[in-house]
Design an enzyme around this catalytic site. Structure first.
Site, PDB file in Angstrom:
ATOM      1  N   GLU A  99      12.762   2.495  13.929  1.00  9.48           N
ATOM      2  CA  GLU A  99      11.542   3.695  13.387  1.00  9.48           C
ATOM      3  C   GLU A  99      10.478   3.799  14.487  1.00  9.48           C
ATOM      4  O   GLU A  99      10.450   2.957  15.484  1.00  9.48           O
ATOM      5  CB  GLU A  99      11.449   3.283  12.028  1.00  9.48           C
TER       6      GLU A  99
ATOM      7  N   LYS B  35       6.426  -1.845   2.155  1.00  6.26           N
ATOM      8  CA  LYS B  35       5.337  -1.506   2.593  1.00  6.26           C
ATOM      9  C   LYS B  35       4.342  -2.279   2.425  1.00  6.26           C
ATOM     10  O   LYS B  35       3.313  -2.168   1.475  1.00  6.26           O
ATOM     11  CB  LYS B  35       5.107   0.148   2.038  1.00  6.26           C
TER      12      LYS B  35
ATOM     13  N   HIS C 187      -1.354 -21.186   0.556  1.00  7.40           N
ATOM     14  CA  HIS C 187      -0.322 -19.930   0.955  1.00  7.40           C
ATOM     15  C   HIS C 187       0.310 -19.820  -0.037  1.00  7.40           C
ATOM     16  O   HIS C 187       0.807 -18.460  -0.304  1.00  7.40           O
ATOM     17  CB  HIS C 187       0.697 -20.990   2.080  1.00  7.40           C
TER      18      HIS C 187
ATOM     19  N   ARG D 144       7.664   4.001  -5.017  1.00  8.70           N
ATOM     20  CA  ARG D 144       7.973   2.883  -3.979  1.00  8.70           C
ATOM     21  C   ARG D 144       6.911   1.819  -4.065  1.00  8.70           C
ATOM     22  O   ARG D 144       7.360   0.787  -3.692  1.00  8.70           O
ATOM     23  CB  ARG D 144       7.955   3.712  -2.500  1.00  8.70           C
TER      24      ARG D 144
ATOM     25  N   TYR E 228       0.733  -1.197   0.005  1.00  8.05           N
ATOM     26  CA  TYR E 228      -0.099   0.028   0.016  1.00  8.05           C
ATOM     27  C   TYR E 228       0.919   1.215   0.136  1.00  8.05           C
ATOM     28  O   TYR E 228       2.123   1.197   0.237  1.00  8.05           O
ATOM     29  CB  TYR E 228      -1.080   0.099   1.109  1.00  8.05           C
TER      30      TYR E 228
ATOM     31  N   ARG F 237      -7.886 -20.348  -1.232  1.00  9.40           N
ATOM     32  CA  ARG F 237      -6.847 -19.996  -0.143  1.00  9.40           C
ATOM     33  C   ARG F 237      -5.947 -21.360  -0.170  1.00  9.40           C
ATOM     34  O   ARG F 237      -6.067 -22.484   0.096  1.00  9.40           O
ATOM     35  CB  ARG F 237      -7.692 -20.137   1.527  1.00  9.40           C
TER      36      ARG F 237
ATOM     37  N   LEU G 192      11.361   1.240   7.215  1.00  8.78           N
ATOM     38  CA  LEU G 192      10.511   1.653   5.743  1.00  8.78           C
ATOM     39  C   LEU G 192      11.276   3.150   5.491  1.00  8.78           C
ATOM     40  O   LEU G 192      11.630   3.914   6.347  1.00  8.78           O
ATOM     41  CB  LEU G 192       9.271   2.071   5.882  1.00  8.78           C
TER      42      LEU G 192
HETATM   43  C1  LIG Z   1       6.540   1.856   9.578  1.00 12.31           C
HETATM   44  C2  LIG Z   1       6.555   3.105   9.063  1.00 12.31           C
HETATM   45  N1  LIG Z   1       7.814   3.747   9.000  1.00 12.31           N
HETATM   46  C3  LIG Z   1       8.052   5.083   8.240  1.00 12.31           C
HETATM   47  C4  LIG Z   1       6.803   5.491   7.775  1.00 12.31           C
HETATM   48  C5  LIG Z   1       7.196   6.862   7.131  1.00 12.31           C
HETATM   49  O1  LIG Z   1       6.767   6.877   5.858  1.00 12.31           O
HETATM   50  P1  LIG Z   1       6.478   8.261   4.656  1.00 12.31           P
HETATM   51  O2  LIG Z   1       7.081   9.118   5.178  1.00 12.31           O
HETATM   52  O3  LIG Z   1       6.638   7.527   3.494  1.00 12.31           O
HETATM   53  O4  LIG Z   1       4.823   8.114   5.204  1.00 12.31           O
HETATM   54  C6  LIG Z   1       5.629   5.020   7.788  1.00 12.31           C
HETATM   55  C7  LIG Z   1       4.482   5.577   7.255  1.00 12.31           C
HETATM   56  O5  LIG Z   1       3.408   5.109   7.540  1.00 12.31           O
HETATM   57  C8  LIG Z   1       5.593   3.714   8.347  1.00 12.31           C
HETATM   58  O6  LIG Z   1       4.441   3.036   8.514  1.00 12.31           O
END
Ligand SMILES: Cc1ncc(COP(=O)(O)O)c(C=O)c1O
Length: 289
Positions: free
Chosen positions: A178, A146, A101, A51, A32, A99, A202
């Site tokens: 993070e 993501k 895997h 991305r 997403y 379903r 991320l």
């Molecule tokens: C786990 C995580 N890290 C970092 C970010 C920040 O990413 P962005 O700046 O692209 O929104 C997000 C955003 O939802 C996130 O879910």
């Protein structure tokens, strides 16, 4: 207006249905993006769409459209819903099939959905700062994707919410990775630090924009991991994400940061970030930051 996109069709939200065997619904088998809209324009839209394509490649998911077509469709959605300040949420799953895997045959097509939502800028919080808890990072080792699988993030955010905090700062052993839905930054002795863009975080689009802006405002930075202890001793701490922008953290766990107000570099970065928004999207209707 409240239209949504399902594959290439614009429709009323109530008409949009998910198959109970959609792999996104059953396994979280999908990806997403969240794109910010300011003054009716996408901010860093291309970076988010790029991305999405990178995430798709990493999970061997073939997207049913090109970047150009996707951009056009999202533009249409935003315009038909007359969205001024908000977000576009978009996701792609590996489609619906009995379903199992392992991946379905190639004739099962990915399912794309997108909708818009009005989301104001969190101006009060950006001005005053917010608090965060610290929590163990229990997530998998591909946080660079993501993915729709967000249980590890959700558990941490829920713990933060239940304790009256805005965010959870995650750590593996003593290393800060993070936030549960953001990237984390510290500033010590006029130098900014943030975790490098490895598989453990991320690589936020906001994070990338902030690193670019550091050069503009004369703040040196290092993409180097830091410990919980270094965070507690930092002059400034902030989080960043598409919806929260540059968000000062004035208390992390039991530790008050600085004098419990947003630090000078954090404020400089907020100002520079607002400048970048206005450069791409035009004047904002109303803002205090
Ligand atoms: C786990 C995580 N890290 C970092 C970010 C920040 O990413 P962005 O700046 O692209 O929104 C997000 C955003 O939802 C996130 O879910």
């Amino acid at each position: 207006m409240n239209k949504v996109l399902v594959n290439d069709q614009l429709m009323e939200r109530q008409e949009a249905k998910v198959d109970i065997e959609d792999r996104g619904y059953q396994f979280g088998d999908g990806i997403y993006e969240v794109i910010r809209i300011y003054s009716g324009s996408m901010f860093t839209g291309k970076e988010h769409i790029d991305r999405l394509f990178e995430s798709a490649k990493k999970i061997h998911l073939e997207l049913p459209f090109s970047e150009e077509i996707l951009t056009k469709k999202l533009q249409e959605l935003m315009e038909v819903n007359q969205l001024q300040t908000g977000i576009i949420y978009l996701q792609v799953t590996r489609g619906a099939s009995p379903r199992q895997h392992h991946f379905p045959d190639n004739d099962v097509k990915a399912v794309f959905t997108a909708y818009t939502k009005e989301v104001p800028r969190p101006e009060k919080q950006m001005t005053e700062g917010v608090t965060a808890i610290v929590a163990d990072d229990i997530r998998w080792l591909r946080c660079d994707i993501k993915s729709l699988n967000l249980l590890g993030n959700l558990l941490a955010k829920q713990e933060a919410m239940s304790k009256g905090s805005y965010e959870a700062v995650l750590h593996r052993d003593s290393t800060v990775t993070e936030g549960s839905s953001s990237n984390i930054f510290i500033i010590k002795n006029d130098e900014l630090r943030t975790h490098p863009a490895t598989n453990l975080i991320l690589n936020g689009i906001t994070r990338r924009e902030i690193l670019r802006l550091c050069s503009d405002i004369g703040l040196s930075y290092k993409e180097e991991a830091f410990t919980l202890d270094e965070m507690y001793k930092a002059d400034e701490v902030f989080m960043a994400s598409t919806t929260a922008e540059v968000m000062p953290l004035v208390q992390v766990g039991d530790t008050v940061v600085g004098d419990r107000t947003p630090g000078k570099w954090t404020k400089e970065l907020q100002k520079a970030f607002l400048g970048a928004i206005q450069q791409q999207c035009g004047e904002l209707i109303k803002t205090n930051v």
